[in-house]
Scaffold this active site. Structure first.
Site, mmCIF file in Angstrom:
data_model
loop_
_atom_site.group_PDB
_atom_site.id
_atom_site.type_symbol
_atom_site.label_atom_id
_atom_site.label_comp_id
_atom_site.label_asym_id
_atom_site.label_seq_id
_atom_site.Cartn_x
_atom_site.Cartn_y
_atom_site.Cartn_z
ATOM 1 C CE LYS A 123 -3.732 2.154 2.639
ATOM 2 N NZ LYS A 123 -4.845 1.888 3.557
ATOM 3 C CG ASP A 228 -13.374 5.822 7.696
ATOM 4 O OD1 ASP A 228 -14.586 5.959 7.432
ATOM 5 O OD2 ASP A 228 -12.482 5.932 6.847
HETATM 6 N N1 LIG Z 1 -4.395 -6.700 2.523
HETATM 7 C C1 LIG Z 1 -5.263 -6.634 1.513
HETATM 8 N N2 LIG Z 1 -5.636 -7.748 0.866
HETATM 9 C C2 LIG Z 1 -6.507 -7.701 -0.167
HETATM 10 N N3 LIG Z 1 -7.054 -6.566 -0.641
HETATM 11 C C3 LIG Z 1 -6.715 -5.405 -0.040
HETATM 12 C C4 LIG Z 1 -5.805 -5.377 1.058
HETATM 13 N N4 LIG Z 1 -5.664 -4.085 1.440
HETATM 14 C C5 LIG Z 1 -6.443 -3.359 0.622
HETATM 15 N N5 LIG Z 1 -7.088 -4.138 -0.283
HETATM 16 C C6 LIG Z 1 -8.022 -3.695 -1.343
HETATM 17 O O1 LIG Z 1 -7.773 -2.347 -1.704
HETATM 18 C C7 LIG Z 1 -8.894 -1.506 -1.425
HETATM 19 C C8 LIG Z 1 -8.462 -0.174 -0.842
HETATM 20 O O2 LIG Z 1 -7.714 -0.365 0.355
HETATM 21 P P1 LIG Z 1 -7.709 0.626 1.595
HETATM 22 O O3 LIG Z 1 -9.113 0.835 2.063
HETATM 23 O O4 LIG Z 1 -6.707 0.160 2.567
HETATM 24 O O5 LIG Z 1 -7.146 1.968 0.927
HETATM 25 P P2 LIG Z 1 -7.724 3.434 0.978
HETATM 26 O O6 LIG Z 1 -6.730 4.361 0.423
HETATM 27 O O7 LIG Z 1 -8.307 3.745 2.294
HETATM 28 O O8 LIG Z 1 -8.846 3.292 -0.076
HETATM 29 P P3 LIG Z 1 -10.268 3.859 0.020
HETATM 30 O O9 LIG Z 1 -10.152 5.274 0.460
HETATM 31 O O10 LIG Z 1 -10.731 3.703 -1.383
HETATM 32 O O11 LIG Z 1 -10.973 2.954 1.004
HETATM 33 C C9 LIG Z 1 -9.747 -2.317 -0.460
HETATM 34 O O12 LIG Z 1 -11.088 -2.038 -0.585
HETATM 35 C C10 LIG Z 1 -9.439 -3.759 -0.837
HETATM 36 O O13 LIG Z 1 -10.278 -4.181 -1.876
#
Ligand SMILES: Nc1ncnc2c1ncn2[C@@H]1O[C@H](COP(=O)(O)OP(=O)(O)OP(=O)(O)O)[C@@H](O)[C@H]1O
Length: 410
Positions: A123, A228
């Site tokens: 990430k 959240d």
């Molecule tokens: N460890 C993981 N394994 C599988 N999929 C993941 C994982 N972490 C994140 N994802 C996928 O990536 C997407 C976005 O991740 P995350 O919510 O951590 O990021 P974000 O920047 O907060 O995104 P958003 O604001 O769109 O929610 C998740 O909805 C999920 O589908």
């Protein structure tokens, strides 16, 4: 800004030293003067440095800036990405970079692989990418780093996520396994699951609802409020009960014994129960799940749901297990937490729920359902690549040639 890892294998160790020098110089220079880059890189002889600088500028890892007083360079997001990838590669956390499976508001989610082909998630935090309001430059935290603030703040966001994921995981919470953090990136285990938002039907919504409410309470019992807690940040994993594994059941029979296990994946707004707005955050988390279950699964619980007072009571019975305190001790200090919170407020980072409208209650359910199924179809095609191991294997193979080998070309 998307990660494009293709060029990384053509970079030499000299290029990386110069890139790291631009990063180091930008801690106290808006624009890093070329002689300083040369000095910080520790490389003797100007020609090597100049060649590296022009290489890096050509692929947009650094950008030339003509200043009133002097010319110099600024680190670009791509440059920071490459420095982090290079570090993960050196520590053998990542071998190859695969598909981007998600673009969050403030992050990119990328499938990566280890040497043995097993997959993980990287990430990349990109704070303030979408919602750029002018940040007040008289803020304490920006006094000396106005242009590099995105870099520092994205790193803080990654540190925060890693610290909380580690503490939560160590205490048995259902979160991905945190593997490494470098600069603005974290590497974690890949969860083979769909976000709650994409789950159309649940056999036993009452059960899942109470699991989620328990999770909110359990977090509070350890001193934390998610802040959240919603359908975007909860993945739902399907797990066959142990007693039914390897029993030769048909797929349909197995389906009857599948449990839905929620996994919490994202906690940017996580706060301590001692936060001045703790109660408001707690109630909002509870409300968010209540509302979602009503709208999506037409489920309304008999009970009102947990209250903050109840959570406080549970916490009082659980002394010595304060994860908010543990996180502070792990290096993500209270000062950092405050800086990050102030910055997120300034650049207009909203909780997922608010930003994506999950908080908006609408009486016209049919209309909403329609709207939702449309976007679900869209999202599931994107997600599919994560779930389908066949596709993933193919994408990783294709990556073998794309392996990160910059540092091994020395
Ligand atoms: N460890 C993981 N394994 C599988 N999929 C993941 C994982 N972490 C994140 N994802 C996928 O990536 C997407 C976005 O991740 P995350 O919510 O951590 O990021 P974000 O920047 O907060 O995104 P958003 O604001 O769109 O929610 C998740 O909805 C999920 O589908």
């Amino acid at each position: 800004m998307k990660l494009d890892a293709k060029a990384i294998r053509y970079l030499t160790s000299e290029d990386f030293r110069v890139l790291a020098a631009v990063e180091a110089g930008s801690r106290n220079h808006e624009v890093v003067p070329t002689p300083l880059i040369s000095q910080l890189s520790g490389l003797r002889g100007g020609s090597g440095v100049n060649r590296a600088i022009s290489n890096l500028a050509k692929i947009n890892l650094i950008a030339k800036v003509k200043n009133a007083k002097y010319d110099g360079y600024r680190l670009a997001y791509g440059g920071l990405d490459y420095l982090a990838l290079n570090a993960h590669q050196k520590s053998k956390t990542i071998y190859s970079v695969g598909n981007q499976i998600g673009v969050g508001k403030e992050s990119d989610i990328i499938v990566v692989a280890q040497h043995d082909g097993s997959q993980r998630i990287m990430k990349i935090h990109r704070l303030g990418r979408i919602s750029f309001r002018t940040v007040k430059t008289n803020r304490d935290y920006l006094r000396h780093r106005s242009s590099a603030s995105w870099m520092y703040m994205s790193r803080l966001a990654a540190m925060k996520e890693f610290a909380f994921m580690t503490a939560l995981r160590n205490h048995g919470f259902s979160v991905p396994e945190p593997i490494a953090q470098n600069r603005h990136t974290i590497v974690m285990s890949l969860i083979d699951a769909f976000p709650l938002r994409q789950i159309a039907k649940v056999a036993d919504p009452a059960w899942l609802y109470s699991e989620l409410m328990n999770m909110i309470l359990e977090l509070a019992r350890y001193g934390l409020i998610h802040g959240d807690f919603n359908e975007f940040n909860i993945l739902i994993k399907e797990e066959l009960d142990d007693e039914f594994k390897n029993k030769g059941l048909t797929e349909e029979e197995e389906d009857e014994h599948i449990r839905l296990v929620p996994v919490l994946i994202d906690f940017p707004q996580m706060v301590s129960v001692d936060h001045p707005n703790a109660e408001m955050y707690f109630d909002r988390d509870v409300e968010c799940i209540k509302r979602y279950f009503k709208r999506k699964f037409h489920f309304v619980s008999d009970s009102k749901g947990p209250t903050f007072a109840e959570a406080r009571k549970k916490l009082a019975k659980n002394p010595g297990k304060r994860l908010d305190v543990e996180v502070e001790a792990s290096g993500f200090s209270r000062k950092m937490a405050r800086e990050l919170e102030a910055y997120m407020k300034d650049v207009g980072v909203k909780p997922d729920g608010e930003a994506r409208g999950s908080d908006e209650e609408d009486d016209d359910e049919d209309e909403e359902d329609e709207e939702e199924s449309g976007s679900e179809a869209e999202e599931s095609s994107e997600i599919h690549e994560t779930k389908d191991s066949g596709d993933l294997a193919a994408s990783t193979q294709q990556l073998e040639g794309l392996q990160i080998s910059g540092s091994s070309k020395q």
